[in-house]
Design an enzyme around this catalytic site. Structure first.
Site, PDB file in Angstrom:
ATOM      1  N   GLY A  23     -14.743 -37.668 -46.601  1.00 63.31           N
ATOM      2  CA  GLY A  23     -15.281 -37.941 -47.963  1.00 63.31           C
ATOM      3  C   GLY A  23     -14.582 -39.481 -48.525  1.00 63.31           C
ATOM      4  O   GLY A  23     -15.287 -40.329 -48.562  1.00 63.31           O
ATOM      5  N   HIS A  24     -13.214 -39.541 -48.106  1.00 68.35           N
ATOM      6  CA  HIS A  24     -12.847 -40.817 -48.414  1.00 68.35           C
ATOM      7  C   HIS A  24     -13.233 -41.690 -47.606  1.00 68.35           C
ATOM      8  O   HIS A  24     -13.373 -43.045 -47.949  1.00 68.35           O
ATOM      9  CB  HIS A  24     -11.160 -40.662 -48.406  1.00 68.35           C
TER      10      HIS A  24
HETATM   11  P1  AMP Z   1      -9.501 -38.134 -54.541  1.00 66.40           P
HETATM   12  O1  AMP Z   1      -8.347 -38.759 -53.476  1.00 66.40           O
HETATM   13  O2  AMP Z   1      -9.600 -36.974 -54.619  1.00 66.40           O
HETATM   14  O3  AMP Z   1      -8.902 -38.704 -56.185  1.00 66.40           O
HETATM   15  O4  AMP Z   1     -10.722 -38.674 -54.396  1.00 66.40           O
HETATM   16  C1  AMP Z   1     -10.870 -40.262 -54.193  1.00 66.40           C
HETATM   17  C2  AMP Z   1     -12.125 -40.626 -54.168  1.00 66.40           C
HETATM   18  O5  AMP Z   1     -12.820 -39.735 -52.997  1.00 66.40           O
HETATM   19  C3  AMP Z   1     -12.831 -40.264 -55.624  1.00 66.40           C
HETATM   20  O6  AMP Z   1     -13.882 -41.499 -55.822  1.00 66.40           O
HETATM   21  C4  AMP Z   1     -13.765 -39.061 -54.994  1.00 66.40           C
HETATM   22  O7  AMP Z   1     -14.967 -38.560 -55.668  1.00 66.40           O
HETATM   23  C5  AMP Z   1     -13.894 -39.299 -53.592  1.00 66.40           C
HETATM   24  N1  AMP Z   1     -14.174 -38.008 -52.735  1.00 66.40           N
HETATM   25  C6  AMP Z   1     -13.721 -36.934 -52.850  1.00 66.40           C
HETATM   26  N2  AMP Z   1     -14.061 -35.897 -51.972  1.00 66.40           N
HETATM   27  C7  AMP Z   1     -15.162 -36.415 -51.662  1.00 66.40           C
HETATM   28  C8  AMP Z   1     -16.282 -35.891 -50.938  1.00 66.40           C
HETATM   29  N3  AMP Z   1     -16.100 -34.474 -50.435  1.00 66.40           N
HETATM   30  N4  AMP Z   1     -17.308 -36.576 -50.542  1.00 66.40           N
HETATM   31  C9  AMP Z   1     -17.485 -37.839 -51.185  1.00 66.40           C
HETATM   32  N5  AMP Z   1     -16.529 -38.506 -51.854  1.00 66.40           N
HETATM   33  C10 AMP Z   1     -15.286 -37.854 -52.077  1.00 66.40           C
END
Ligand code: AMP
Length: 280
Positions: free
Chosen positions: A37-38
């Site tokens: 995702g990241h």
């Molecule tokens: P986090 O590290 O969980 O705070 O996420 C950082 C960024 O990655 C945020 O903009 C999240 O929405 C995005 N993100 C997390 N998981 C996913 C995913 N499965 N698909 C797309 N973007 C994601």
């Protein structure tokens, strides 16, 4: 060569010089423990700017007193490798002291939007998010910032913040990246026991069943929500909420005439998972 910057002063000076030199800065804020995702956000950022900055900061302000701040998964060595492979130029990696030195008195709060859905069970969470993102914008001075639709409410709130406060940053939202079985990727998935990991599939299953029903002509929000509710409950998950909401106001939508989102949060064991799909 990728560079790691740990201080606000150095980051700001660096970004300022890059902007003066005509470079377009793209920012991907993360809390690390990177997954696909990241990486999809980093890939998009690479296309959007000349200089790709990824921030890696587990922001204490967005965790409640009973939440998982201390045990949030961390692996800086691995994150560095992944980020570098994705073409990251700078990792901004401050510690909590660097971001919140001394008495801290100012917050950014997007009213109403921050208090519904996930905001109900996580009071203060979105205020922590908007405050840290506003700080990251002021430190990294990006032209554009890329966020995932995984955290759909967060994306809507940040768009609102930028609009309301005339922040000169273009917000880009990217689709959810999923595991092969449909589970939305998340750093928190590592908390799931084998059984709960299996049960967790019911969330994305429920959402896609609702989307199928929508494609077959179901327009009643109650029926669509019921489909998700049934799937997650029969798998043994505990529902936090299932709602059909407007994509900019996050208010409940009852008659689906334009694109709405079906959004949900549920507990698998004590792990809270979120997911959503566009009804279109
Ligand atoms: P986090 O590290 O969980 O705070 O996420 C950082 C960024 O990655 C945020 O903009 C999240 O929405 C995005 N993100 C997390 N998981 C996913 C995913 N499965 N698909 C797309 N973007 C994601």
């Amino acid at each position: 060569m990728m560079k790691v910057i740990k201080t606000v002063h150095e980051m700001q000076a660096f970004s300022h010089a890059q902007r003066t030199g005509g470079k377009r800065i793209a920012l991907v804020p993360t809390m690390g423990y990177l997954h696909d995702g990241h990486i999809s956000l980093l890939n998009e950022a690479k296309k959007q700017g000349d200089l790709l900055v990824m921030s890696l900061f587990v922001n204490p302000m967005q965790f409640g007193p009973k939440e998982d701040l201390a045990k949030y998964p961390r692996d800086f060595a691995r994150d560095t490798m992944i980020a570098e492979r994705a073409g990251t130029d700078i990792i901004f990696y401050p510690d909590a002291q660097e971001m919140y030195p001394g008495p801290f008195k100012t917050t950014v709060y997007v009213s109403d939007l921050s208090d519904i859905l996930c905001g109900k069970t996580r009071p203060g969470h979105f205020q922590g998010v908007t405050t840290v993102v506003a700080k990251l914008f002021n430190v990294i001075l990006p032209h554009t910032a890329i966020f995932g639709e995984k955290d759909f409410q967060q994306l809507v709130i940040l768009r609102r913040m930028v609009k309301d406060l005339n922040v000169p940053v273009e917000i880009i939202g990217m689709p959810i990246i999923r595991e092969p079985d449909g589970l939305a990727m998340s750093s928190r998935n590592t908390y799931l026991s084998v059984d709960d990991r299996h049960r967790a599939i019911s969330i994305s299953k429920g959402l896609s069943n609702a989307l199928d029903a929508f494609h077959k002509g179901v327009r009643d929000d109650k029926k669509l929500r019921e489909i998700v509710r049934n799937d997650i409950q029969s798998a043994g998950l505990r529902e936090d909420y299932v709602e059909v909401v407007d994509e900019t106001t996050l208010q409940p939508v009852h008659e689906l005439s334009h694109t709405a989102r079906i959004v949900t949060a549920a507990y698998a064991g004590n792990v809270r998972l979120i997911d959503n799909m566009a009804l279109k």
